[in-house]
Design a protein around this motif. Sequence first.
Motif, PDB file in Angstrom:
ATOM      1  N   GLU A 172       0.825  -1.200   0.000  1.00 15.80           N
ATOM      2  CA  GLU A 172       0.000   0.000   0.000  1.00 15.80           C
ATOM      3  C   GLU A 172       0.864   1.256   0.000  1.00 15.80           C
ATOM      4  N   THR A 173       0.336   2.286  -0.629  1.00 17.29           N
ATOM      5  CA  THR A 173       1.008   3.582  -0.612  1.00 17.29           C
ATOM      6  C   THR A 173       0.798   4.230   0.749  1.00 17.29           C
ATOM      7  N   PRO A 174       1.873   4.609   1.441  1.00 18.62           N
ATOM      8  CA  PRO A 174       1.719   5.170   2.790  1.00 18.62           C
ATOM      9  C   PRO A 174       0.962   6.498   2.792  1.00 18.62           C
ATOM     10  N   LYS A 175       0.322   6.783   3.898  1.00 19.73           N
ATOM     11  CA  LYS A 175      -0.347   8.063   4.079  1.00 19.73           C
ATOM     12  C   LYS A 175       0.681   9.181   4.039  1.00 19.73           C
ATOM     13  N   GLY A 176       0.361  10.232   3.321  1.00 14.79           N
ATOM     14  CA  GLY A 176       1.255  11.377   3.204  1.00 14.79           C
ATOM     15  C   GLY A 176       2.128  11.341   1.971  1.00 14.79           C
ATOM     16  N   ALA A 177       2.061  10.250   1.190  1.00 12.22           N
ATOM     17  CA  ALA A 177       2.927  10.122   0.013  1.00 12.22           C
ATOM     18  C   ALA A 177       2.659  11.219  -1.007  1.00 12.22           C
ATOM     19  N   TRP A 178       1.368  11.525  -1.206  1.00 15.86           N
ATOM     20  CA  TRP A 178       1.042  12.525  -2.229  1.00 15.86           C
ATOM     21  C   TRP A 178       1.346  13.943  -1.756  1.00 15.86           C
ATOM     22  N   THR A 179       1.328  14.167  -0.455  1.00 18.26           N
ATOM     23  CA  THR A 179       1.751  15.477   0.069  1.00 18.26           C
ATOM     24  C   THR A 179       3.223  15.704  -0.216  1.00 18.26           C
ATOM     25  N   ILE A 180       4.043  14.688   0.039  1.00 14.74           N
ATOM     26  CA  ILE A 180       5.472  14.786  -0.247  1.00 14.74           C
ATOM     27  C   ILE A 180       5.700  14.959  -1.746  1.00 14.74           C
ATOM     28  N   THR A 181       4.926  14.225  -2.551  1.00 10.51           N
ATOM     29  CA  THR A 181       5.047  14.355  -4.009  1.00 10.51           C
ATOM     30  C   THR A 181       4.776  15.789  -4.450  1.00 10.51           C
ATOM     31  N   PHE A 182       3.743  16.400  -3.881  1.00 10.78           N
ATOM     32  CA  PHE A 182       3.403  17.780  -4.240  1.00 10.78           C
ATOM     33  C   PHE A 182       4.521  18.743  -3.815  1.00 10.78           C
ATOM     34  N   LEU A 183       5.066  18.555  -2.613  1.00 13.69           N
ATOM     35  CA  LEU A 183       6.141  19.430  -2.156  1.00 13.69           C
ATOM     36  C   LEU A 183       7.379  19.293  -3.044  1.00 13.69           C
ATOM     37  N   LEU A 184       7.668  18.069  -3.493  1.00 15.95           N
ATOM     38  CA  LEU A 184       8.818  17.874  -4.366  1.00 15.95           C
ATOM     39  C   LEU A 184       8.524  18.349  -5.787  1.00 15.95           C
ATOM     40  N   PHE A 185       7.264  18.336  -6.180  1.00 18.11           N
ATOM     41  CA  PHE A 185       6.853  18.981  -7.433  1.00 18.11           C
ATOM     42  C   PHE A 185       7.191  20.474  -7.372  1.00 18.11           C
ATOM     43  N   LEU A 186       6.878  21.116  -6.239  1.00 16.67           N
ATOM     44  CA  LEU A 186       7.207  22.531  -6.060  1.00 16.67           C
ATOM     45  C   LEU A 186       8.721  22.741  -6.022  1.00 16.67           C
ATOM     46  N   PHE A 187       9.432  21.783  -5.435  1.00 14.19           N
ATOM     47  CA  PHE A 187      10.894  21.815  -5.400  1.00 14.19           C
ATOM     48  C   PHE A 187      11.462  21.888  -6.818  1.00 14.19           C
ATOM     49  N   MET A 188      10.954  21.039  -7.712  1.00 15.37           N
ATOM     50  CA  MET A 188      11.418  21.041  -9.091  1.00 15.37           C
ATOM     51  C   MET A 188      10.915  22.261  -9.851  1.00 15.37           C
ATOM     52  N   LEU A 189       9.765  22.796  -9.438  1.00 17.23           N
ATOM     53  CA  LEU A 189       9.268  24.032 -10.041  1.00 17.23           C
ATOM     54  C   LEU A 189      10.254  25.171  -9.804  1.00 17.23           C
TER      55      LEU A 189
ATOM     56  N   LYS B 135      10.839   6.198  -1.802  1.00 12.75           N
ATOM     57  CA  LYS B 135      10.657   5.710  -0.444  1.00 12.75           C
ATOM     58  C   LYS B 135       9.194   5.778  -0.008  1.00 12.75           C
ATOM     59  N   TRP B 136       8.339   6.338  -0.871  1.00 11.39           N
ATOM     60  CA  TRP B 136       6.910   6.485  -0.560  1.00 11.39           C
ATOM     61  C   TRP B 136       6.010   5.635  -1.452  1.00 11.39           C
ATOM     62  N   PHE B 137       6.546   5.120  -2.576  1.00  6.02           N
ATOM     63  CA  PHE B 137       5.718   4.364  -3.522  1.00  6.02           C
ATOM     64  C   PHE B 137       6.399   3.049  -3.887  1.00  6.02           C
TER      65      PHE B 137
ATOM     66  N   LYS C  44       3.890   1.529  -8.748  1.00  2.00           N
ATOM     67  CA  LYS C  44       3.148   2.787  -8.611  1.00  2.00           C
ATOM     68  C   LYS C  44       4.054   4.017  -8.742  1.00  2.00           C
ATOM     69  N   ARG C  45       5.256   3.833  -9.258  1.00  2.00           N
ATOM     70  CA  ARG C  45       6.219   4.938  -9.270  1.00  2.00           C
ATOM     71  C   ARG C  45       6.161   5.803 -10.524  1.00  2.00           C
ATOM     72  N   THR C  46       5.638   5.290 -11.624  1.00  2.00           N
ATOM     73  CA  THR C  46       5.721   6.028 -12.877  1.00  2.00           C
ATOM     74  C   THR C  46       4.947   7.342 -12.812  1.00  2.00           C
ATOM     75  N   LEU C  47       3.732   7.309 -12.268  1.00  2.00           N
ATOM     76  CA  LEU C  47       2.929   8.532 -12.191  1.00  2.00           C
ATOM     77  C   LEU C  47       3.552   9.567 -11.256  1.00  2.00           C
ATOM     78  N   PRO C  48       3.989   9.199 -10.038  1.00  2.00           N
ATOM     79  CA  PRO C  48       4.671  10.193  -9.207  1.00  2.00           C
ATOM     80  C   PRO C  48       5.927  10.756  -9.864  1.00  2.00           C
TER      81      PRO C  48
ATOM     82  N   PRO D 126       8.691   5.715   4.362  1.00  2.00           N
ATOM     83  CA  PRO D 126       8.834   4.516   5.197  1.00  2.00           C
ATOM     84  C   PRO D 126       9.103   3.219   4.429  1.00  2.00           C
ATOM     85  N   LEU D 127       9.190   3.244   3.084  1.00  2.00           N
ATOM     86  CA  LEU D 127       9.255   2.001   2.316  1.00  2.00           C
ATOM     87  C   LEU D 127      10.664   1.541   1.986  1.00  2.00           C
TER      88      LEU D 127
END
Length: 440
Positions: free
Chosen positions: A14-31, A136-138, A142-146, A200-201
């Motif tokens: 399962e994808t851990p809780k908070g994975a998409w929050t981290i993804t969004f923050l790292l999206f902003l990082f790359m922005l 470490k979150w996916f 399930k990694r291609t989309l993130p 956590p993965l």
Amino acid sequence: MSAQETPNPGKTIETPKGAWTITFLLFLFMLVNFADKIVVGLAGVPIMTELKLTPEQFGLLGSSFFFLFSISAIVVGFIVNKVPTRWVLLALAVVWAVTQFPMVGTVSFTTLLICRIVLGAGEGPAFSVAAHAIYKWFPDEKRTLPTAILSQGSAFGVIIAVPALNWIIVNHSWHYAFGALGIVGLIWVCVWLALGKEGPLEDTQALAVSETKIPYVQLLTSRTFLGCVAATFGAYWALSLGLTWFTPFIIKGLGFSQSQAGWISVLPWVFGATIVLLTGWISQLMMARGSTTRVARGVLGSVPLVIGGLILAAMPHVQGAGLQLALLVVGTGLCGAIYVVCPPMLGEFTPASQRGAILAIYGALYTLSGIIAPTVMGTVIQHASSTLEGYMTGFTINAAIMVGSGLLGLLLLWPNTERARLTGGTAAQSAPLKSAVSPT
């Protein structure tokens, strides 16, 4: 338990809780990362005018960003095998912000050059460290989309930043555009300090790939690693030209104003963003329906490079600024597919304890094209009979490199059998973790 065995066979990770929050923050990082990259190209004409730079000097300025890019990427790649990615990402972002502020006042070419070199050293590890953090979150399937979303930080960094930065350049000064980026970088630092976490993965994924380390020489000489470097080298050649020379081409080559160029400059990134998101979605869908990663990642990422190169090669043979721009936008935009599929392919057969270093070395090698491409374009322009002819010759060189790199990708990218070979398993065992996880 053998290297090919995985815990809880048949059970979905399962994808851990908070994975998409981290993804969004790292999206902003790359922005922020790509907004920092694009500003020199966007302000290219004012910078060349104020500092009295020749095309070769401006090409050197574009290339200087990559002088320490690769070295830094490799060093930091090994560091993140031992140090939590949360703190490494924070340190990188601080460097980005601090190096923008010297340009706010009067600046010499030398100062600008040094700041870009230091910024490049800070940004070199960015994508590989961010990808390592996301993995470490996916789980693998399930990694291609993130990864696609992370890659989109680059596109949106340009799409959002270009109009805003160009407004500052036109209405105030190119110096203040750099200062604005420094402030935005510090804001991200504060947000990440409050919300950033480690995934956590790590332990689960280490078991899912291999219990034992694989010698680096085997990983770095594997055909899929070499294929990823070759394919992405060609894509990054186009990207580095876009960062440095696209806006000057629009103004000096095609005759548009600085204001018009600011809006036109976002078009390749809008199209590229669409390609990247479609690639991520299609790849994940293909894997869920049983396609091997050879097809769902390797072929899917390489074919657009070849097609894009052929489209770009037609630029010198058509008339009209509109049509030339359309070919440039579509041809270079198709390159984005390879960025989505290569990191997950490398993650398929690289043990998690070595993944940060391998992703970093991969990034360090393909971004070497960023040192070469802007300088080649500047030299070609300076020695051409006309400015437009120089640009067209430079884009033709780009087209040939894209086609060649795409063909090498098609030849070399076999991640599913690579994992089996490196771990001593069989091809049947090397399907994309189906023994450990179920596609969703």
